[in-house]
Design a protein around this motif. Structure first.
Motif, PDB file in Angstrom:
ATOM      1  N   THR A   1      -3.192   4.349   8.548  1.00  0.00           N
ATOM      2  CA  THR A   1      -2.933   2.926   8.753  1.00  0.00           C
ATOM      3  C   THR A   1      -3.456   2.489  10.113  1.00  0.00           C
ATOM      4  OG1 THR A   1      -1.323   1.168   8.385  1.00  0.00           O
ATOM      5  CG2 THR A   1      -0.598   3.012   9.764  1.00  0.00           C
ATOM      6  N   VAL A   2      -3.226   1.238  10.421  1.00  0.00           N
ATOM      7  CA  VAL A   2      -3.732   0.596  11.647  1.00  0.00           C
ATOM      8  C   VAL A   2      -2.567   0.226  12.558  1.00  0.00           C
ATOM      9  CG1 VAL A   2      -5.823  -0.242  10.530  1.00  0.00           C
ATOM     10  CG2 VAL A   2      -3.753  -1.651  10.485  1.00  0.00           C
ATOM     11  N   PRO A   3      -2.835  -0.015  13.845  1.00  0.00           N
ATOM     12  CA  PRO A   3      -1.757  -0.307  14.797  1.00  0.00           C
ATOM     13  C   PRO A   3      -0.893  -1.518  14.452  1.00  0.00           C
ATOM     14  CG  PRO A   3      -3.786   0.188  15.973  1.00  0.00           C
ATOM     15  CD  PRO A   3      -4.137   0.096  14.518  1.00  0.00           C
ATOM     16  N   ALA A   4      -1.441  -2.536  13.822  1.00  0.00           N
ATOM     17  CA  ALA A   4      -0.682  -3.750  13.512  1.00  0.00           C
ATOM     18  C   ALA A   4       0.159  -3.638  12.241  1.00  0.00           C
ATOM     19  CB  ALA A   4      -1.634  -4.943  13.393  1.00  0.00           C
ATOM     20  N   ALA A   5       0.112  -2.509  11.571  1.00  0.00           N
ATOM     21  CA  ALA A   5       0.885  -2.330  10.338  1.00  0.00           C
ATOM     22  C   ALA A   5       2.386  -2.425  10.638  1.00  0.00           C
ATOM     23  CB  ALA A   5       0.572  -0.977   9.712  1.00  0.00           C
ATOM     24  N   PRO A   6       3.174  -2.870   9.666  1.00  0.00           N
ATOM     25  CA  PRO A   6       4.635  -2.887   9.845  1.00  0.00           C
ATOM     26  C   PRO A   6       5.158  -1.475  10.112  1.00  0.00           C
ATOM     27  CG  PRO A   6       4.004  -4.153   7.905  1.00  0.00           C
ATOM     28  CD  PRO A   6       2.770  -3.424   8.368  1.00  0.00           C
ATOM     29  N   ASP A   7       6.278  -1.406  10.813  1.00  0.00           N
ATOM     30  CA  ASP A   7       6.858  -0.120  11.182  1.00  0.00           C
ATOM     31  C   ASP A   7       7.096   0.786   9.972  1.00  0.00           C
ATOM     32  OD1 ASP A   7       6.814  -0.748  13.868  1.00  0.00           O
ATOM     33  OD2 ASP A   7       8.904  -1.424  13.915  1.00  0.00           O
ATOM     34  N   LEU A   8       7.512   0.213   8.844  1.00  0.00           N
ATOM     35  CA  LEU A   8       7.763   1.020   7.653  1.00  0.00           C
ATOM     36  C   LEU A   8       6.481   1.708   7.184  1.00  0.00           C
ATOM     37  CD1 LEU A   8       9.766   1.949   5.473  1.00  0.00           C
ATOM     38  CD2 LEU A   8       9.145  -0.105   4.168  1.00  0.00           C
ATOM     39  N   VAL A   9       5.360   1.016   7.252  1.00  0.00           N
ATOM     40  CA  VAL A   9       4.074   1.599   6.855  1.00  0.00           C
ATOM     41  C   VAL A   9       3.685   2.699   7.838  1.00  0.00           C
ATOM     42  CG1 VAL A   9       1.628   1.128   6.451  1.00  0.00           C
ATOM     43  CG2 VAL A   9       3.361  -0.504   5.685  1.00  0.00           C
ATOM     44  N   LYS A  10       3.862   2.449   9.105  1.00  0.00           N
ATOM     45  CA  LYS A  10       3.561   3.470  10.121  1.00  0.00           C
ATOM     46  C   LYS A  10       4.410   4.716   9.908  1.00  0.00           C
ATOM     47  CE  LYS A  10       2.271   0.240  13.762  1.00  0.00           C
ATOM     48  NZ  LYS A  10       2.665  -0.262  15.094  1.00  0.00           N
ATOM     49  N   ALA A  11       5.676   4.517   9.542  1.00  0.00           N
ATOM     50  CA  ALA A  11       6.587   5.647   9.338  1.00  0.00           C
ATOM     51  C   ALA A  11       6.139   6.551   8.192  1.00  0.00           C
ATOM     52  CB  ALA A  11       8.007   5.134   9.070  1.00  0.00           C
ATOM     53  N   HIS A  12       5.369   6.004   7.256  1.00  0.00           N
ATOM     54  CA  HIS A  12       4.895   6.781   6.110  1.00  0.00           C
ATOM     55  C   HIS A  12       3.418   7.150   6.229  1.00  0.00           C
ATOM     56  CE1 HIS A  12       8.522   6.686   3.679  1.00  0.00           C
ATOM     57  NE2 HIS A  12       8.720   5.485   4.190  1.00  0.00           N
ATOM     58  N   SER A  13       2.876   7.037   7.434  1.00  0.00           N
ATOM     59  CA  SER A  13       1.466   7.362   7.665  1.00  0.00           C
ATOM     60  C   SER A  13       1.333   8.681   8.415  1.00  0.00           C
ATOM     61  CB  SER A  13       0.800   6.246   8.481  1.00  0.00           C
ATOM     62  OG  SER A  13       0.822   5.036   7.755  1.00  0.00           O
TER      63      SER A  13
ATOM     64  N   ASP B   1       0.807  -1.220   0.000  1.00  0.00           N
ATOM     65  CA  ASP B   1       0.000   0.000   0.000  1.00  0.00           C
ATOM     66  C   ASP B   1       0.842   1.273   0.000  1.00  0.00           C
ATOM     67  OD1 ASP B   1      -2.593  -1.342   0.226  1.00  0.00           O
ATOM     68  OD2 ASP B   1      -1.924  -1.898   2.233  1.00  0.00           O
ATOM     69  N   LEU B   2       2.126   1.145   0.289  1.00  0.00           N
ATOM     70  CA  LEU B   2       2.981   2.332   0.419  1.00  0.00           C
ATOM     71  C   LEU B   2       3.019   3.238  -0.809  1.00  0.00           C
ATOM     72  CD1 LEU B   2       6.014   1.101   2.543  1.00  0.00           C
ATOM     73  CD2 LEU B   2       4.322   2.850   3.143  1.00  0.00           C
ATOM     74  N   PRO B   3       3.103   2.714  -2.033  1.00  0.00           N
ATOM     75  CA  PRO B   3       3.133   3.644  -3.169  1.00  0.00           C
ATOM     76  C   PRO B   3       1.931   4.593  -3.197  1.00  0.00           C
ATOM     77  CG  PRO B   3       3.832   1.472  -3.871  1.00  0.00           C
ATOM     78  CD  PRO B   3       3.314   1.324  -2.464  1.00  0.00           C
ATOM     79  N   VAL B   4       0.744   4.080  -2.891  1.00  0.00           N
ATOM     80  CA  VAL B   4      -0.445   4.935  -2.870  1.00  0.00           C
ATOM     81  C   VAL B   4      -0.422   5.832  -1.637  1.00  0.00           C
ATOM     82  CG1 VAL B   4      -2.961   5.026  -2.876  1.00  0.00           C
ATOM     83  CG2 VAL B   4      -1.781   3.233  -4.152  1.00  0.00           C
ATOM     84  N   MET B   5      -0.083   5.273  -0.501  1.00  0.00           N
ATOM     85  CA  MET B   5      -0.049   6.066   0.731  1.00  0.00           C
ATOM     86  C   MET B   5       0.912   7.242   0.617  1.00  0.00           C
ATOM     87  SD  MET B   5      -0.257   2.971   3.532  1.00  0.00           S
ATOM     88  CE  MET B   5      -0.385   4.014   4.984  1.00  0.00           C
ATOM     89  N   ARG B   6       2.035   7.023  -0.063  1.00  0.00           N
ATOM     90  CA  ARG B   6       3.023   8.096  -0.210  1.00  0.00           C
ATOM     91  C   ARG B   6       2.576   9.153  -1.208  1.00  0.00           C
ATOM     92  NH1 ARG B   6       8.933   6.165  -0.649  1.00  0.00           N
ATOM     93  NH2 ARG B   6       9.066   8.407  -0.470  1.00  0.00           N
ATOM     94  N   ARG B   7       1.631   8.829  -2.059  1.00  0.00           N
ATOM     95  CA  ARG B   7       1.136   9.773  -3.081  1.00  0.00           C
ATOM     96  C   ARG B   7      -0.097  10.533  -2.605  1.00  0.00           C
ATOM     97  NH1 ARG B   7       1.302  13.071  -6.638  1.00  0.00           N
ATOM     98  NH2 ARG B   7       0.803  12.732  -8.810  1.00  0.00           N
ATOM     99  N   ALA B   8      -0.896   9.904  -1.746  1.00  0.00           N
ATOM    100  CA  ALA B   8      -2.139  10.513  -1.264  1.00  0.00           C
ATOM    101  C   ALA B   8      -1.854  11.681  -0.323  1.00  0.00           C
ATOM    102  CB  ALA B   8      -2.984   9.460  -0.550  1.00  0.00           C
ATOM    103  N   GLY B   9      -2.813  12.569  -0.222  1.00  0.00           N
ATOM    104  CA  GLY B   9      -2.676  13.712   0.674  1.00  0.00           C
ATOM    105  C   GLY B   9      -2.721  13.331   2.139  1.00  0.00           C
ATOM    106  N   LEU B  10      -3.377  12.225   2.444  1.00  0.00           N
ATOM    107  CA  LEU B  10      -3.479  11.752   3.824  1.00  0.00           C
ATOM    108  C   LEU B  10      -3.345  10.238   3.820  1.00  0.00           C
ATOM    109  CD1 LEU B  10      -4.105  12.391   6.835  1.00  0.00           C
ATOM    110  CD2 LEU B  10      -6.524  12.065   6.282  1.00  0.00           C
ATOM    111  N   ALA B  11      -2.321   9.732   4.489  1.00  0.00           N
ATOM    112  CA  ALA B  11      -2.072   8.296   4.592  1.00  0.00           C
ATOM    113  C   ALA B  11      -2.494   7.824   5.974  1.00  0.00           C
ATOM    114  CB  ALA B  11      -0.600   7.986   4.357  1.00  0.00           C
TER     115      ALA B  11
END
Length: 180
Positions: free
Chosen positions: A132-144, A120-130
């Motif tokens: 995520t949920v608590p169980a997401a990997p740390d890398l996903v949280k870092a880009h949220s 999901d990161l490519p879209v999350m990094r492009r969207a105006g607001l990213a």
């Protein structure tokens, strides 16, 4: 919400949102996949999340689903919730997302995406607001921009919907009919 710098910036992002796209597994569900011997797939959806989605749509925000898996149950759930934009089997979620933005004539900064994994990161990094949920990997949280306090499939989507409506000043109006 407090008016400190981070929250003010988050609220500013949320006020611009006109479209929210959601992943399914690990966001709208807890991520568990139930597969029967005949190949039928079952998913558990949260009714609070569902009503949150209906309220967000009624507030004027467009909803979409962009998921890598394909499942008839997702079609049924989307139809039940009035979500008309559904892209399943999206192995390149970013390409689907960018095409969707072009077709709707909206800028990426006026969109939010709620995902839970690195796909999901490519879209999350492009969207105006990213989001995520608590169980997401740390890398996903870092880009949220926003990490819900509730778990996936357990009210996380509802929390995100209410946050957006609160930031946009529409939550009280949407809730008013229930308080008569």
């Amino acid at each position: 919400m407090a008016a400190d710098g981070m929250n003010a910036a988050l609220i500013s992002r949320a006020r611009k949102i006109r479209l929210v796209a959601f992943d399914v597994d690990g966001v709208m569900t807890d991520g568990t996949l139930y597969l029967a011997d005949d190949g039928q797939e079952y998913k558990g959806f949260n009714s609070l999340d569902g009503h949150g989605l209906k309220m967000l749509k009624s507030s004027g925000v467009e909803l979409a689903i962009i998921t890598g898996r394909s499942s008839r149950v997702v079609e049924h759930r989307a139809r039940n919730l009035g979500i008309e934009i559904v892209h399943q089997g999206a192995h390149d979620k970013l390409a689907v997302y960018e095409t969707l933005c072009r077709e709707l004539g909206i800028a990426c900064e006026t969109t939010a995406y709620m995902g839970d994994d690195v796909v999901d990161l490519p879209v999350m990094r492009r969207a105006g607001l990213a989001i995520t949920v608590p169980a997401a990997p740390d890398l996903v949280k870092a880009h949220s921009h926003l990490i819900t306090t509730r778990e996936a499939g357990r009210g996380a989507v509802r929390e995100a919907c209410e946050f957006l409506m609160r930031a946009q000043g529409t939550l009280d109006t949407v809730l008013a009919p229930y308080l008569k």
